[in-house]
Design a protein around this motif. Structure first.
Motif, PDB file in Angstrom:
ATOM      1  N   ARG A  50       0.851  -1.197   0.000  1.00 29.47           N
ATOM      2  CA  ARG A  50       0.000   0.000   0.000  1.00 29.47           C
ATOM      3  C   ARG A  50       0.885   1.245   0.000  1.00 29.47           C
ATOM      4  N   GLU A  51       1.156   1.741  -1.166  1.00 29.38           N
ATOM      5  CA  GLU A  51       2.070   2.872  -1.322  1.00 29.38           C
ATOM      6  C   GLU A  51       1.696   4.105  -0.495  1.00 29.38           C
ATOM      7  N   PRO A  52       0.405   4.469  -0.361  1.00 28.38           N
ATOM      8  CA  PRO A  52       0.096   5.664   0.437  1.00 28.38           C
ATOM      9  C   PRO A  52       0.591   5.576   1.893  1.00 28.38           C
ATOM     10  N   LEU A  53       0.665   4.375   2.437  1.00 23.57           N
ATOM     11  CA  LEU A  53       1.163   4.213   3.810  1.00 23.57           C
ATOM     12  C   LEU A  53       2.647   4.535   3.920  1.00 23.57           C
ATOM     13  N   ARG A  55       4.633   6.744   2.000  1.00 26.17           N
ATOM     14  CA  ARG A  55       5.137   7.940   1.302  1.00 26.17           C
ATOM     15  C   ARG A  55       6.416   8.469   1.940  1.00 26.17           C
TER      16      ARG A  55
END
Length: 140
Positions: A50-53, A55
């Protein structure tokens, strides 16, 4: 010592949180034995992508995947044959509790203590601690 590392601790270690990183390091060096089951493994796989986690994370996706492979290679696989359903406020956390029970009361290391303390089922030998407290107790 056998521990169940909640997903939030693995995420925190990837981001660069000191106590979480130290717990993961102790698992990788064999000083602690992390216990893992199918549901927790799948949750780890899902969350580290989960890339948004991540950043502001110190690790790239490839590095997180490598860390997870190394972590799993040092883990003890534990089958869960009985679902205790401790009725935690977040149903998605029940599997972590059940894994710790199946592993004969392994300590749960998590930043989500509030939800784990609000369970209906009580097992006196099962401990739920933050990485900070776990490390303090281990060093004393």
């Amino acid at each position: 010592m056998r521990i169940v590392v909640d997903t939030n601790v693995l995420v925190s270690a990837c981001i660069g949180n000191g106590p979480a990183s130290r717990v993961i390091e102790l698992c990788l060096t064999g000083e602690l034995t992390p216990v893992i089951g199918a549901t927790l493994f799948l949750e780890y796989l899902d969350v580290i992508e989960r890339e948004p986690l991540f950043r502001a994370a110190r690790l790239s996706l490839e590095e997180r995947q490598l860390l997870l492979r190394a972590f799993v290679s040092r883990s003890q696989w534990q089958e869960v044959f009985y679902l205790w359903r401790p009725n935690l406020p977040d149903e998605a956390d029940n599997h972590v509790f059940e894994l710790a029970v199946a592993a004969n009361s392994a300590t749960i290391v998590t930043y989500n203590q509030r939800d784990f303390r609000q369970r209906e089922l009580r097992f006196p030998d099962l401990r739920v601690v933050t990485p900070d407290v776990f490390l303090e107790e281990r060093n004393s």
